[in-house]
Design a protein around this motif. Structure first.
Motif, PDB file in Angstrom:
ATOM      1  N   ASP A  75      39.143  56.417  40.323  1.00 55.48           N
ATOM      2  CA  ASP A  75      39.897  55.721  41.390  1.00 55.48           C
ATOM      3  C   ASP A  75      40.726  54.555  40.868  1.00 55.48           C
ATOM      4  OD1 ASP A  75      38.467  57.380  43.159  1.00 55.48           O
ATOM      5  OD2 ASP A  75      36.851  55.914  43.271  1.00 55.48           O
ATOM      6  N   LYS A  93      45.224  56.642  39.059  1.00 56.67           N
ATOM      7  CA  LYS A  93      45.856  57.620  38.142  1.00 56.67           C
ATOM      8  C   LYS A  93      46.864  58.502  38.863  1.00 56.67           C
ATOM      9  CE  LYS A  93      41.861  59.272  37.148  1.00 56.67           C
ATOM     10  NZ  LYS A  93      41.022  58.294  37.862  1.00 56.67           N
ATOM     11  N   GLY A  94      46.556  58.851  40.133  1.00 54.38           N
ATOM     12  CA  GLY A  94      47.435  59.752  40.891  1.00 54.38           C
ATOM     13  C   GLY A  94      48.842  59.204  40.970  1.00 54.38           C
ATOM     14  N   LYS A  95      48.932  57.942  41.299  1.00 53.97           N
ATOM     15  CA  LYS A  95      50.247  57.312  41.433  1.00 53.97           C
ATOM     16  C   LYS A  95      51.005  57.337  40.089  1.00 53.97           C
ATOM     17  CE  LYS A  95      52.543  52.998  41.717  1.00 53.97           C
ATOM     18  NZ  LYS A  95      52.831  51.750  42.354  1.00 53.97           N
ATOM     19  N   ILE A 142      51.549  58.538  47.302  1.00 55.38           N
ATOM     20  CA  ILE A 142      52.393  58.200  48.454  1.00 55.38           C
ATOM     21  C   ILE A 142      53.834  58.378  48.003  1.00 55.38           C
ATOM     22  CG2 ILE A 142      52.994  56.407  50.130  1.00 55.38           C
ATOM     23  CD1 ILE A 142      50.187  55.204  49.624  1.00 55.38           C
ATOM     24  N   ASP A 168      45.414  51.169  49.039  1.00 55.13           N
ATOM     25  CA  ASP A 168      46.491  51.170  50.034  1.00 55.13           C
ATOM     26  C   ASP A 168      45.948  50.978  51.434  1.00 55.13           C
ATOM     27  OD1 ASP A 168      45.511  53.990  49.842  1.00 55.13           O
ATOM     28  OD2 ASP A 168      46.933  54.214  51.487  1.00 55.13           O
ATOM     29  N   ARG A 209      33.750  52.290  48.674  1.00 49.88           N
ATOM     30  CA  ARG A 209      33.528  52.072  47.243  1.00 49.88           C
ATOM     31  C   ARG A 209      32.887  50.706  47.038  1.00 49.88           C
ATOM     32  NH1 ARG A 209      39.644  54.011  45.988  1.00 49.88           N
ATOM     33  NH2 ARG A 209      39.249  56.235  46.043  1.00 49.88           N
ATOM     34  N   ASN A 258      47.024  47.869  41.100  1.00 52.32           N
ATOM     35  CA  ASN A 258      46.420  47.055  42.170  1.00 52.32           C
ATOM     36  C   ASN A 258      46.449  45.555  41.897  1.00 52.32           C
ATOM     37  OD1 ASN A 258      44.813  48.775  44.441  1.00 52.32           O
ATOM     38  ND2 ASN A 258      44.934  49.925  42.524  1.00 52.32           N
ATOM     39  N   SER A 288      51.343  47.972  38.175  1.00 54.44           N
ATOM     40  CA  SER A 288      51.581  48.492  39.520  1.00 54.44           C
ATOM     41  C   SER A 288      51.281  47.388  40.536  1.00 54.44           C
ATOM     42  CB  SER A 288      50.687  49.710  39.749  1.00 54.44           C
ATOM     43  OG  SER A 288      50.793  50.156  41.060  1.00 54.44           O
ATOM     44  N   ILE A 289      52.227  47.173  41.446  1.00 51.35           N
ATOM     45  CA  ILE A 289      52.085  46.064  42.405  1.00 51.35           C
ATOM     46  C   ILE A 289      52.108  46.543  43.860  1.00 51.35           C
ATOM     47  CG2 ILE A 289      52.982  44.282  40.857  1.00 51.35           C
ATOM     48  CD1 ILE A 289      55.694  44.664  42.468  1.00 51.35           C
ATOM     49  N   GLY A 290      51.720  47.796  44.063  1.00 48.14           N
ATOM     50  CA  GLY A 290      51.654  48.347  45.413  1.00 48.14           C
ATOM     51  C   GLY A 290      51.442  49.847  45.299  1.00 48.14           C
TER      52      GLY A 290
HETATM   53  P1  GDP Z   1      42.880  57.914  41.255  1.00 49.08           P
HETATM   54  O1  GDP Z   1      41.771  58.841  41.568  1.00 49.08           O
HETATM   55  O2  GDP Z   1      42.720  57.227  39.943  1.00 49.08           O
HETATM   56  O3  GDP Z   1      44.222  58.512  41.416  1.00 49.08           O
HETATM   57  O4  GDP Z   1      42.803  56.717  42.298  1.00 49.08           O
HETATM   58  P2  GDP Z   1      42.773  56.821  43.893  1.00 49.08           P
HETATM   59  O5  GDP Z   1      44.015  57.379  44.357  1.00 49.08           O
HETATM   60  O6  GDP Z   1      41.514  57.415  44.362  1.00 49.08           O
HETATM   61  O7  GDP Z   1      42.632  55.266  44.237  1.00 49.08           O
HETATM   62  C1  GDP Z   1      43.570  54.367  43.999  1.00 49.08           C
HETATM   63  C2  GDP Z   1      43.878  53.641  45.289  1.00 49.08           C
HETATM   64  O8  GDP Z   1      44.731  52.574  44.993  1.00 49.08           O
HETATM   65  C3  GDP Z   1      44.664  54.485  46.296  1.00 49.08           C
HETATM   66  O9  GDP Z   1      44.335  54.039  47.583  1.00 49.08           O
HETATM   67  C4  GDP Z   1      46.113  54.178  45.950  1.00 49.08           C
HETATM   68  O10 GDP Z   1      47.017  54.405  47.011  1.00 49.08           O
HETATM   69  C5  GDP Z   1      45.998  52.740  45.638  1.00 49.08           C
HETATM   70  N1  GDP Z   1      46.944  52.160  44.698  1.00 49.08           N
HETATM   71  C6  GDP Z   1      47.394  52.638  43.512  1.00 49.08           C
HETATM   72  N2  GDP Z   1      48.126  51.705  42.875  1.00 49.08           N
HETATM   73  C7  GDP Z   1      48.122  50.613  43.694  1.00 49.08           C
HETATM   74  C8  GDP Z   1      48.661  49.292  43.579  1.00 49.08           C
HETATM   75  O11 GDP Z   1      49.266  48.917  42.582  1.00 49.08           O
HETATM   76  N3  GDP Z   1      48.424  48.440  44.627  1.00 49.08           N
HETATM   77  C9  GDP Z   1      47.720  48.785  45.732  1.00 49.08           C
HETATM   78  N4  GDP Z   1      47.549  47.884  46.700  1.00 49.08           N
HETATM   79  N5  GDP Z   1      47.180  50.016  45.864  1.00 49.08           N
HETATM   80  C10 GDP Z   1      47.377  50.900  44.846  1.00 49.08           C
END
Ligand code: GDP
Length: 426
Positions: free
Chosen positions: A12, A15-17, A43, A294, A306, A332, A414-416
């Motif tokens: 979590d 990584k997806g982003k 997103i 998010d 979590r 984040n 990453s800032i959002g």
């Molecule tokens: P993954 O499994 O590693 O892809 O992570 P997840 O998607 O499960 O969790 C990451 C969470 O952080 C999600 O809710 C994303 O939308 C969110 N997220 C990713 N990058 C950022 C960021 O830079 N800022 C904020 N506020 N949320 C983020």
């Protein structure tokens, strides 16, 4: 060029982003381990998605998405995910499934659930999606490969062998009804037909892509600390989320790996059971959980809240080292903008009072407490900052601190949660 995107910590990390972003510039995106047991949040212009089994390149038409042989393929879950994308207007992605990939058998999720029930309080925090029984069968060599779904006599023979053992466990350990062989054959033949068009020799495809100089992304699920060998065993997953395993689970030679991009959050979060030294209880933790990610820190697959805590330099440095990161992406960072001061965990104190900075094996880890240092906060909402230089000085100092603690360069911050909310640092 072969790049791996992997998690430094408990999963979590965002990584997806990052994968979605890099997928834009890639030719191939490959899932190499795990199954539908974790989720990547993406997103983009189509909306918000939680991908579980599909590689994160599915939003880009030019990308070939591959489910590699190391994956636990739940065919029904895969078809549901594809349908959900289509319903939301995403054009049909290019998807290829390895003919050597193994199939999640319809009873694996049930067996996962029964086992957690049997273990009760001593359970390992499974998502109950069948991952542990799947890999247990795979390595006991009673699993079913995708290619075996197209040879009925072979499939029946393989299932008959597997079911002797499975039914023995179902009846005598869990006191449940046995699985009917004919029903199993019929179900798997039907599932095989549903994916037939997507099945192929992905190993050869990848070898050719690599020879042609294509950009290949290996997409990891979860993070270092869930690795069965190097993580917090037994509170791990059942396949390796390490970049090193990426080569095996995807089917590319190790010498082809050019970059290991390791993602970490500006604070800690973990879902599931097991030691989590930085766990922040009470209202402080509740506030961080509410503000994180998010829409708060809740599991993308299970919706479970979590556990959260401050940044853990001990765990992250270990995670980055084991992954062999060539760079770290910090996500984040915006979440911490509400704090006057930000604690960071710089060492652990063991049960017998020793201060350690190297991540220990699980029995010692279980007794560890965090040792914090405090950094000044920046008390600003940094979402919307146009460049790295625009970030407040204390915020940049925080990134400097994490880079040093993690032991690998940070180029992206990453800032959002949105695709464009990312800054280049150099
Ligand atoms: P993954 O499994 O590693 O892809 O992570 P997840 O998607 O499960 O969790 C990451 C969470 O952080 C999600 O809710 C994303 O939308 C969110 N997220 C990713 N990058 C950022 C960021 O830079 N800022 C904020 N506020 N949320 C983020």
């Amino acid at each position: 060029m072969v790049q791996a995107i992997v998690g430094a910590n408990w999963g979590d990390e965002g990584k997806g982003k990052v994968t979605d972003l890099l997928a834009e510039r890639s030719d191939v995106v490959v899932r190499f381990q795990g199954g539908a047991n974790a989720g990547h949040t993406i997103i983009n212009e189509y909306g918000k998605f939680s991908l579980h089994l599909l590689p994160s390149g599915v939003f880009h038409q030019r990308v070939t998405n591959i489910i590699g042989p190391g994956v636990a393929l739940n065919i029904d879950a895969l078809l549901r995910e594809l349908k959900a994308l289509a319903e939301r207007g995403v054009p049909a992605p290019k998807l290829m499934i390895s003919d050597r990939c193994q199939v999640m058998l319809p009873w694996h999720p049930e067996m996962d659930k029964y086992e957690e029930e049997r273990l009760g309080k001593q359970s390992f925090g499974s998502t109950k999606s069948g991952i542990a029984p799947f890999y247990a069968d795979k390595f006991a060599k009673v699993g079913i490969q995708v290619c075996q779904l197209y040879d009925e006599p072979l499939l029946r023979e393989r299932l008959a062998i597997a079911l002797v053992k499975t039914n023995c466990i179902l009846e005598h350990l869990y006191h449940k009804a046995p699985i009917d062989l004919e029903w199993a054959v019929e179900t798997l033949l039907r599932q095989g037909e549903q994916i037939r068009d997507m099945v192929g020799d992905t190993t050869r495809f990848l070898a050719e892509a690599e020879r042609e100089g294509k950009t290949i992304l290996l997409e990891g699920q979860l993070g270092t600390l869930r690795d069965p060998d190097h993580g917090i065993y037994p509170y791990t997953t059942s396949s390796s989320p390490l970049a090193g395993f990426g080569c095996v689970g995807a089917g590319v030679p190790p010498r082809a790996l050019t970059d290991v991009i390791c993602v970490t959050k500006a604070y800690s979060s973990a879902v599931g059971a097991g030691p989590f030294v930085c766990r922040l209880p009470g209202p402080e933790g509740d506030e961080l959980r509410r503000r994180g990610g998010d829409a708060g820190e809740y599991g993308a697959t299970t919706g479970r809240p979590r556990d959260v805590g401050w940044f853990d330099a001990v765990a992250t440095r270990y995670g980055v080292m084991v992954q062999g990161a060539t760079e770290v992406v910090l996500t984040n960072l915006d979440v911490l903008g509400y704090l006057d001061e930000i604690p960071v965990c710089v060492a652990y104190e063991t049960a017998d009072g020793q201060r350690i900075t190297d991540f220990p094996a699980t029995p010692v880890l279980m007794g560890c407490k965090p040792v914090y240092e405090t950094l000044p906060g920046w008390k600003t909402d940094i979402r919307g900052a146009a460049s790295y230089a625009d970030l407040p000085e204390n915020c940049r100092r925080y990134v400097d601190f994490i880079e040093k603690a993690a032991g690998a360069p940070i180029h992206l911050v990453s800032i959002g949660p949105k695709r464009e909310e990312i800054l280049r640092r150099d």
